[in-house]
Design an enzyme around this catalytic site. Structure first.
Site: not given
Ligand code: TRP
Length: 329
Positions: A111, A194, A197
């Site tokens: 992050k 995969k 979103k």
């Protein structure tokens, strides 16, 4: 009965990958355990979401879960920000969480790389908040994906450290909930990888039959096999992977045979695939539409969920305060 705690990212609508990867297993999990499901809206603040969309995202996750079969009669379903006891425990646990161990967490480093302009303390202490979520109910088990294993490991360490420091056997060391079978991974329809979103290739449980047909029609294919019994390229194998999940075995075999004889028509395969995906999602979608328009039901579920969660959490906090030496005058 084991206490199982499941934290759900508040990222909005769920897709087929979420359904087969986790949601379907959660529905069974409710029968054998005392489950707590909560939407982790406070965790989402680490990325400074726009307040205009925060509630909508929480609502969508909640509606999707309820529509798929998470049952408020069996489980405790709540929104993280409603259970303030969690944040008290978070603060206490932070006093025993060290800069060094937090800074070297994989998720933190990732992050920090992704949002270098916003490396806030909430990001650093993300694992302590997650530990507080779990320990506030003294949960036995937590279903986690690969990317959350390190956080669960840290939760165990924080629990152990608290017990050692205060000389008590208070917190349990929670372990990963094992579904006892290979988790099904749903690939995307865009060739590789995969369904996700952020990958922009997802078929949502809330998608209309028309949208699903459109998405499946757009799936990557080619001009077809030219040699009998040839291996399938990844993008075709992916279509078969989804077919194996949503369709009857005879249907899968039928298309396998056509492939092997070089007689496959991708248009037919896609038509079948869309039809069978719609069979799975249509009843869930119907309930999504019903529930998202039933404000009073949603209020009832979240109010009662928060009450039950706070009952369990405040019991923990009372004891933690006592262990730590807080006393009323
Ligand atoms: N960090 C988890 C995720 O990103 C969500 C989460 C927050 C969670 N608190 C939790 C999961 C507690 C399990 C237990 O998916």
């Amino acid at each position: 009965m084991d206490i199982v705690l499941s934290g759900i990212r508040s990222t909005g609508n769920l897709h087929l990958g979420n359904y087969y990867g986790a949601l379907r297993n959660f529905i069974r999990m409710q029968d054998e355990n005392q489950c707590y499901f909560f939407v982790a809206d406070v965790h989402s603040l680490t990325t400074h979401p726009d307040p205009r969309y925060l509630h909508e995202n929480v609502k969508n996750v909640l509606v999707n879960y309820l529509a798929a079969g998470i049952d408020p009669e069996k489980s405790v379903i709540y929104v993280q920000s409603d259970v303030r006891e969690t944040f008290e425990l978070y603060l206490f646990l932070n006093m025993h969480a060290y800069m060094g161990e937090l800074a070297k967490t994989t998720s933190f480093k990732e992050k920090a790389r992704k949002q270098p302009e916003n490396v806030n303390a909430g990001l650093l202490t993300y694992p302590t908040l997650m530990a507080a979520d779990i320990l506030v109910h003294n949960a036995d088990k937590v279903p986690v994906g690969k990317d959350q294993e390190q956080h669960l490991e840290m939760t165990r360490r924080f629990a152990r450290r608290f017990n050692n420091f205060y000389g008590v056997e208070f917190f349990k060391e929670p372990v990963a909930y094992n579904f006892g079978q290979e988790l099904i991974k749903i690939p995307g329809l865009d060739g590789s990888g995969k369904m996700g979103k952020s990958e922009g290739n997802a078929i949502y449980l809330a998608d209309s039959p028309k949208e699903i047909e459109k998405k499946v029609k757009k799936a990557l294919t080619d001009s077809g096999p030219t040699e009998f019994n040839s291996p399938k390229p990844e993008y075709i194998e992916n279509l078969f992977t989804i077919l194996r999940v949503v369709s009857a075995p005879e249907v899968v075999q039928h298309f396998e045979d056509l492939w092997n004889r070089c007689e496959i028509k991708y248009g037919d395969l896609k038509k079948q695939l869309a039809e069978d995906i719609i069979k799975v999602t249509a009843p869930i979608r119907e309930r999504i539409i019903e529930i998202e328009n039933d404000e009073s039901y949603l209020r009832k579920v979240t109010t009662e969920g928060a009450e039950k969660a706070r009952e369990s959490a405040s019991k923990t906090i009372r004891q933690v305060r006592e262990i730590m030496g807080f006393k009323p005058f």
